[in-house]
Design a protein around this motif. Structure first.
Motif, PDB file in Angstrom:
ATOM      1  N   TYR A  25       1.069  -1.070   0.265  1.00  0.00           N
ATOM      2  CA  TYR A  25      -0.054  -0.131   0.251  1.00  0.00           C
ATOM      3  C   TYR A  25       0.931   1.437   0.202  1.00  0.00           C
ATOM      4  N   GLU A  26       2.173   1.155   0.496  1.00  0.00           N
ATOM      5  CA  GLU A  26       2.547   2.408   1.234  1.00  0.00           C
ATOM      6  C   GLU A  26       3.272   2.713  -0.643  1.00  0.00           C
ATOM      7  N   HIS A  27       3.645   1.530  -1.611  1.00  0.00           N
ATOM      8  CA  HIS A  27       4.227   1.901  -2.845  1.00  0.00           C
ATOM      9  C   HIS A  27       3.310   2.013  -3.706  1.00  0.00           C
ATOM     10  N   GLY A  28       1.895   2.290  -3.484  1.00  0.00           N
ATOM     11  CA  GLY A  28       0.770   3.158  -3.904  1.00  0.00           C
ATOM     12  C   GLY A  28      -0.139   1.886  -4.778  1.00  0.00           C
ATOM     13  N   LEU A  29       0.023   0.170  -4.634  1.00  0.00           N
ATOM     14  CA  LEU A  29      -0.994  -0.161  -4.748  1.00  0.00           C
ATOM     15  C   LEU A  29      -2.876  -0.239  -3.918  1.00  0.00           C
ATOM     16  N   GLY A  30      -3.346  -0.636  -4.964  1.00  0.00           N
ATOM     17  CA  GLY A  30      -5.246  -0.392  -4.674  1.00  0.00           C
ATOM     18  C   GLY A  30      -5.129  -1.085  -3.493  1.00  0.00           C
ATOM     19  N   LEU A  31      -6.357  -0.938  -2.849  1.00  0.00           N
ATOM     20  CA  LEU A  31      -6.304  -2.141  -1.265  1.00  0.00           C
ATOM     21  C   LEU A  31      -6.716  -3.606  -2.008  1.00  0.00           C
ATOM     22  N   THR A  32      -7.636  -3.976  -3.124  1.00  0.00           N
ATOM     23  CA  THR A  32      -7.740  -5.042  -2.962  1.00  0.00           C
ATOM     24  C   THR A  32      -5.792  -5.532  -3.775  1.00  0.00           C
ATOM     25  N   ALA A  33      -4.728  -5.378  -4.529  1.00  0.00           N
ATOM     26  CA  ALA A  33      -4.246  -5.186  -5.075  1.00  0.00           C
ATOM     27  C   ALA A  33      -2.792  -6.075  -3.531  1.00  0.00           C
ATOM     28  N   SER A  34      -2.979  -5.130  -2.310  1.00  0.00           N
ATOM     29  CA  SER A  34      -2.527  -4.557  -1.173  1.00  0.00           C
ATOM     30  C   SER A  34      -3.020  -5.809  -1.044  1.00  0.00           C
ATOM     31  N   ALA A  35      -3.823  -6.109  -0.526  1.00  0.00           N
ATOM     32  CA  ALA A  35      -4.337  -7.509   0.096  1.00  0.00           C
ATOM     33  C   ALA A  35      -3.944  -8.502   0.150  1.00  0.00           C
ATOM     34  N   THR A  36      -3.770  -8.488  -1.325  1.00  0.00           N
ATOM     35  CA  THR A  36      -3.244  -9.429  -2.513  1.00  0.00           C
ATOM     36  C   THR A  36      -1.989 -10.533  -2.407  1.00  0.00           C
ATOM     37  N   LEU A  37      -1.077  -9.447  -2.063  1.00  0.00           N
ATOM     38  CA  LEU A  37      -0.112  -9.448  -1.582  1.00  0.00           C
ATOM     39  C   LEU A  37       0.672  -9.221  -0.391  1.00  0.00           C
TER      40      LEU A  37
END
Lengths: 219, 219, 219
Positions: free
Chosen positions: A117-129
């Motif tokens: 999330y700090e690197h600018g990804l969206g919420l769903t993508a952050s959770a996936t990562l």
């Protein structure tokens, strides 16, 4: 940039603990597969750092933390050494190792989600990562060792779900601007406890409905 | 930026030789696994370029050399073609192929370590990436072909250690500002000779201490 | 930057169709391997997005589209859900699924080649990445599920060749500045039809010449 959730030194210590326990699981599998001492070290490194490496490549944080922080690199070697000399003892305390592994799972899903999330990804993508950070090393470990990833098998206790819940809680907090040290810790502890409960009560996920009996033989 | 160790054209020729011999080993495994001509080409490419590709992704050198240098791409296809038509002959000179493979190992661990250091990585990380450059393609080859990576198996002659020594020598030279064409070549030759000796005398690494006999069956 | 080949919304719809059908193939393999519901979802995601993810990492387009476009992430989950509940029905229409998979192959090899070229790669490298986009997910699917990649096996109908032809046509058009919506569509359709013909007439690629009979057993 998000404010630091934990103080840097606390976060680093937690990371090292997570790396250590994941490395133990990789090294133990390497011993069971009869690998030599270098195979043990390689599998320990891959298991401990693989998930974070994948996350860092995806978010473009290169060189990845695994290659810039000497502690991240040396910790799995320590775990490999320990297992090399003491693996019967380590196996005997497998239950204890599993508790630490559950702790690693909780820590990594929270740290991975936050970093993405700090690197600018969206919420769903952050959770996936975050989920990928937590479970990716284990999948790589199994694939390299020539095993079907235990993450995917129906006959193993829930592993992904606790990490998903932890990552989901972090994302919820981010959404409502409520991510603090306390809520982060709560998310990690929730994932940790869920994993412990899954092991204790052998929670499992269902397989596909109406499987034909012919499929049974293929596990 | 480090000064060029070898003249660019010499370095490029050495790279192509390393790529060629690694590709041969991939193509030979593909033939043994009964893959079709495209499977042979894919496994040749993966074996030859996989280690360098991983290194380039980690250090952020994108697009990786494997995709910008046409010679890097075409050389494995040439190797695949050769093996496709002449594999019994190539197998018959397996000992010769192994010598070239050892040369590739020496060249790649030195070139990989140097390139990683040029991109700003630390000494330990550079050596690790040099090792990964040298052995990564072989691990990918085995995983994709459905084999337990021969790198990890105890019943194979030492492969990682010579590359580690080579990468370690480069890092020592970098540390003491002594990396020249001569010392680079010495590091590569040391790794090469160590690998030859390991094959000649069947040097192997130990497995974990006190393995229970039950583990033996699992190789 | 190349002009948009298809209108953005059309391109996006085509991408989602390709992702969906690839995800179906991943989910079906997961059911056959007896994975649980999360294993089905993971294999669907990996199969659908793996090829594009590899391409984006190589060309430095981070974070990859797989992590920035919510539709790309959710579509495989939809496919996984469908297969979870209805897999006997989905298997029964396997022939139909194969037709869609062939369509996905055609779309992905064209889109992948174009995107790589837009990011500055050479013609050969772009075609290679187009091929990797189209077949990469399937290779990852098989490796993670513990199968020898069907792409590499001689006893499977041609799969890589149609994608190579499609990518090659795109590169030819790029070379002669003739890439338009029409020529792109033609390239995709050519790959699609070639794959259908390969399935219909069981076109296969040759194995290495003069294989010794001993190799036969190893498939």
């Amino acid at each position: 940039m998000l404010q630091q959730i934990f103080s840097p030194s606390v976060q680093h210590a937690l990371d090292l603990i997570g790396i250590f326990v994941f490395a133990i699981s990789g090294a133990l599998l390497a011993v069971r597969k009869n690998f030599d001492v270098f195979g043990i070290a390689v599998l320990a490194e891959v298991t401990a750092l693989g998930g974070g490496l994948f996350r860092d490549l995806v978010i473009g944080a290169v060189p990845p933390a695994a290659f810039t922080d000497l502690g991240y690199f040396l910790t799995p070697l320590l775990a490999a050494l320990l297992v090399f000399f003491l693996h019967p003892e380590v196996e005997r305390i497998q239950a204890g190792v599993n508790v630490f592994d559950a702790a690693g799972l909780g820590l990594f899903c929270v740290a991975g989600t936050t970093k993405a999330y700090e690197h600018g990804l969206g919420l769903t993508a952050s959770a996936t990562l975050g989920l990928a950070t937590a479970v990716g090393g284990g999948v790589l470990r199994d694939v390299i060792a020539g095993e079907v990833p235990s993450l995917l098998r129906w006959d193993r206790d829930l592993y992904a779900v606790p990490a998903m819940v932890g990552a989901g809680l972090v994302v919820l907090c981010l959404r409502y601007d409520a991510l603090t040290t306390v809520t982060s810790a709560l998310a990690a502890v929730t994932a940790f406890v869920l994993r412990l409960l899954a092991m204790r009560y052998h929670w499992r996920a269902p397989r596909a409905w109406n499987r034909r009996s012919a499929a049974v033989e293929e596990v």
